[in-house]
Each structure stands twice: as structure tokens, then as C-alpha cells.
Design an enzyme around this catalytic site. Sequence first.
Site, mmCIF file in Angstrom:
data_model
loop_
_atom_site.group_PDB
_atom_site.id
_atom_site.type_symbol
_atom_site.label_atom_id
_atom_site.label_comp_id
_atom_site.label_asym_id
_atom_site.label_seq_id
_atom_site.Cartn_x
_atom_site.Cartn_y
_atom_site.Cartn_z
ATOM 1 N N ASP A 28 46.726 4.542 54.745
ATOM 2 C CA ASP A 28 46.802 4.638 56.668
ATOM 3 C C ASP A 28 45.790 3.538 57.105
ATOM 4 O O ASP A 28 44.666 2.886 56.369
ATOM 5 C CB ASP A 28 46.289 5.861 56.792
ATOM 6 C CG ASP A 28 44.499 6.498 56.409
ATOM 7 O OD1 ASP A 28 44.423 5.957 55.501
ATOM 8 O OD2 ASP A 28 43.980 6.766 57.761
ATOM 9 N N GLU A 29 46.312 3.243 58.550
ATOM 10 C CA GLU A 29 45.726 2.639 59.278
ATOM 11 C C GLU A 29 44.726 1.924 58.244
ATOM 12 O O GLU A 29 42.972 1.217 58.240
ATOM 13 C CB GLU A 29 44.028 3.819 59.332
ATOM 14 C CG GLU A 29 44.340 4.908 60.385
ATOM 15 C CD GLU A 29 43.084 5.589 60.860
ATOM 16 O OE1 GLU A 29 43.268 6.090 62.369
ATOM 17 O OE2 GLU A 29 42.467 5.848 60.075
HETATM 18 C C1 TNX Z 1 42.919 9.207 61.323
HETATM 19 S S1 TNX Z 1 44.543 10.855 59.927
HETATM 20 C C2 TNX Z 1 42.312 9.348 60.198
HETATM 21 C C3 TNX Z 1 41.044 9.491 59.837
HETATM 22 C C4 TNX Z 1 40.375 9.999 61.047
HETATM 23 C C5 TNX Z 1 41.354 10.441 61.900
HETATM 24 C C6 TNX Z 1 40.423 11.846 62.805
HETATM 25 C C7 TNX Z 1 44.279 9.848 59.296
HETATM 26 C C8 TNX Z 1 45.574 9.265 58.707
HETATM 27 N N1 TNX Z 1 43.627 8.806 59.465
HETATM 28 O O1 TNX Z 1 40.768 8.018 59.307
HETATM 29 O O2 TNX Z 1 39.367 10.278 60.135
HETATM 30 O O3 TNX Z 1 42.077 9.812 62.688
HETATM 31 O O4 TNX Z 1 40.765 12.124 63.538
#
Ligand code: TNX
Length: 478
Positions: A294-295
Site C-alpha cells: 500500500d501507499e
Molecule cells: C492507512 S490502510 C494505512 C496505514 C495507516 C492507516 C491509519 C493502509 C493499507 N495503510 O499505514 O496506519 O491508514 O488509519
Amino acid sequence: MVLAVGSPFQIVRTTGIYVDGGSAEVTSIGEMLAALIRRPTGFPVAVSPIGTQSAGSIILRLAPDRAALGDEGYELKVTSDSVSLVANRPAGLFRGIQTIRQLLPPDIESEMGLERYDWSIPALSIADKPRFAYRGAMLDVSRHFFTVREVEQYLDVLALYKLNVLHLHLSDDQGWRIQIDSRPKLTAMGSLTQVGGGPGGFYTKQDYQDILRYAQARYILIVPEIDMPSHINAALIGYPELACSARPPALYTGTDVGWSSLCVDKEETYDFVDDVIRELSAMTPGPYFHIGGDEVKTLTPEQYVKFIERVQTIVNKYGKKMIGWEEITKAHLNPTTIAHQWKSDSATAAVAYGSKLILSPAPKVYLDMKYTPATELGQHWAAYVEVRDSYDWDPATYMKGVTERDIFGVEAPIWSETLRNITAVEYLAIPRLPAVAEVAWTPQAVRNWESFRTRIVTHQQRWNYLGINFYRSPQLPW
Ligand code: TNX
């Protein structure tokens, strides 16, 4: 399906548990039920093989002819004479015991030793099995570290609500939390802190075995996650040659996301990924390996896709099925790979590959979201999530293009940026986790909020006995 008939079954001093003699597993499930009854009653509750029982017995039996009950379904028949629990598989007996537990008065969770109390189970007949095969919770042990005992406390809550998966988010920018022998600097250098500072920590292989054993005894699968190629700063502290991050690797106690990355164009990166996936797969009996994904904010789309496809090959090589956050649908997925939805902007693409989905819609089941603006702990980037929000939704209609058949299950993640210990986790998890558990277990047609809200408040006394923290939601009739 529940049918209530006749006078209740009374547990008394002479009540015994009778189990399928041939199965050590069924015997140990019988022992768990016996232990549960002994504590509050002081009764001896012997566990013996079937065949010798008289009236007034509790009987646990495997019935291979009940294949329709699946792995976790059970039938429970209670009359004034006996309690009979039947399942196709041991896991079904374990789930059925949780139902027996919930049918007994809340004082069953106490340690009072009350012998003359009314320990009765209402007469009824239940045939029950889960809607979804995968019913999970996730604990982020990276942003804050949780001890083995704390993880076990959370597993106890999962077991009570018939959840069957604990997904452990074992690494992120702030901390690497699992021993990997071939890469000792991961824990030696990458585990030393957490959000806000403090000592952090990690699980030795023995600790991880202890967690696995505790989970297995409750028929809960552990799904390990190593988040990559981003969320990887903690790993890069000891192995900076793998870093392609703007910020040089160093202990990090903040909460920004997406800034760290493995250098996906270097061969050494794949040697590293191979080492970690090989060792952690060997330690983990379950069939899944979660690779995060992710991200990622610092790679090109081509670099990202190439990395995910190579990692998928490595995960499969070590005999595991890959799970990744929904961003992985940008890569070409195998049908055995599972996409883990969280924000719904790319999850549906998984269906085209024949891949199934785990649903964790943040505005419904992200347990780190605040309940209301007044909630001190947690975050609110997705929504304020009250108990009713977690309960009142249907996975099969939540996303256009995703039907019941595409859904492997539902999972409630809890990210721990603001949560320093398991008491804080429980405050955000309860009562929302039981709400999500019912979403995942009970068919949509027989669920309704009015019924849930009146049933769940009766668990308050149990939580008190068990030392489980919870939020007194104003939506519920306490
Ligand atoms: C998004 S959900 C993230 C996490 C963070 C979270 C906080 C996701 C796959 N990645 O790295 O902890 O938001 O709500």
C-alpha cells in the site's frame, strides 16, 4: 436457525462432558469447555469418552455425515436432559462452545465458584454456520509494539466472537517486529523504537511460536504481513544498501506514510525479500502471506508493478498464497492472490484476475477511526465510525462490481499510531469488533441493528469479568 422449546438444561455438580473418544482434538475442546464451567461453578466437570454417559450430560461429537456444516458450522440441541453439540470438523465444535458460553448467564465468566446458582442453558435447537470463510481482525504491532500476552488477550476477544483470522502487521517505518535469522540487523537495529519514542520491541521465533500455538488452540489463523516496497524504513536502517528513499534510513517515531521504499531495480532487494518470505513462511503454518503493497509514493507505476509481480512469484515459491492491499491490483495477479480492499479505488480490478477480495472498508471497519469527534484515541481521516456504522452494511452490496461470490471475507484492522497498549485497543475495538464479527458470520437476511443493539449490551458484564475495556456508545441501550 434457532428453535426454542421446553424447559432448560441445568448444569449441576454431577454434570459431565462426553466426547468422541477417538479424537485427541475433540477431547481438548471438551477440556476447554470443562475449564470454562469449573471456574465460576467450582464443579468438577469430568471429561470422558462417549458411551458411558447418563442423563444430564453435555456431548461433543464429530459427525462426518454433516458435510453441509462445512469447517466451522455446528448443530446445538439443548433439552432438559442433555446438551448435544455436533460438527463436521473440530473448529465447528470450538465455535459451538462459544455459543454455549453465550447462552449461559454472564456470571459464567466470573471466578466466584457459585454452586447453587441457576446455571441453565435455554432449551433450543440451533443449526449455524458462517457466511464468510475469512473473518478477521488486524493488529498493527509496528507503530506500537504489543507483548505476546497482549496479543493473546486480543486473541481471546476474537475467539469469543467466532473470528478465525488474526492478521499481524509485523513491520512498518517505525519498527520491525519479527526475528529473521538470515537478516539479524532487522531486529537488532530496526525494532528499537515506536511512534512517539519508547523502546519498541520484537517477537523472537519462540514468541511467534507461542502466539501461533495460542491462536491454533482457538482455531484462529495467523496471517503475517511484511509491508513492502514502502512502509519499509525500519528494515532499511540495518540494510541501507536496499534503500531508495528520499529520507536516509534512521529510527523514525512519526506517523507520515508512503515516503520510504526498497530499491526495486536492485537484484539485492529480491535476495532480501526472498530471505524474509522464506523464513517467515517456514515459521507460519497458515496458507497466506500478506505483502502489504500500500501507499507507495516514490516509485513509478512500472516499478511498482514489476516489484509486486516478482514478489508474488516468491510468495508462491514458498507455498503461500499472496494477500496484498488493494493497490496490488495494478499488477497482474494470480487467481490465488487475494486483494485486500480498504479504500475502494482499485479493489474491483481484482475480480478480472479471478482473485477474491477481503473487505476492510475504512468508513465501516477501521477500528482505529474515532467513534465521534469527542473520542480522544484514534484517527478520523476516513470517517467517524460509530457502532451502528460498523454493523449496518452489507459486504455483498458495498461496492459496485463486487458480489458475494467475489468476497473471501471481512477484516477489521486496527492501526496503532495512537494506541500504546491493549487496553487502548480494546476501547476502540469493542463493541465495534463484535459488530463486524456478526457482519462476517450471520447471513444478511437475519441480521438487524435493533436486535444487535439489545443483545450486545448484555455482554457488558462479561467484559467486566474478563477485564476487557470497551466504549459505552450512546447508540446502545445500556
Ligand atoms: C492507512 S490502510 C494505512 C496505514 C495507516 C492507516 C491509519 C493502509 C493499507 N495503510 O499505514 O496506519 O491508514 O488509519
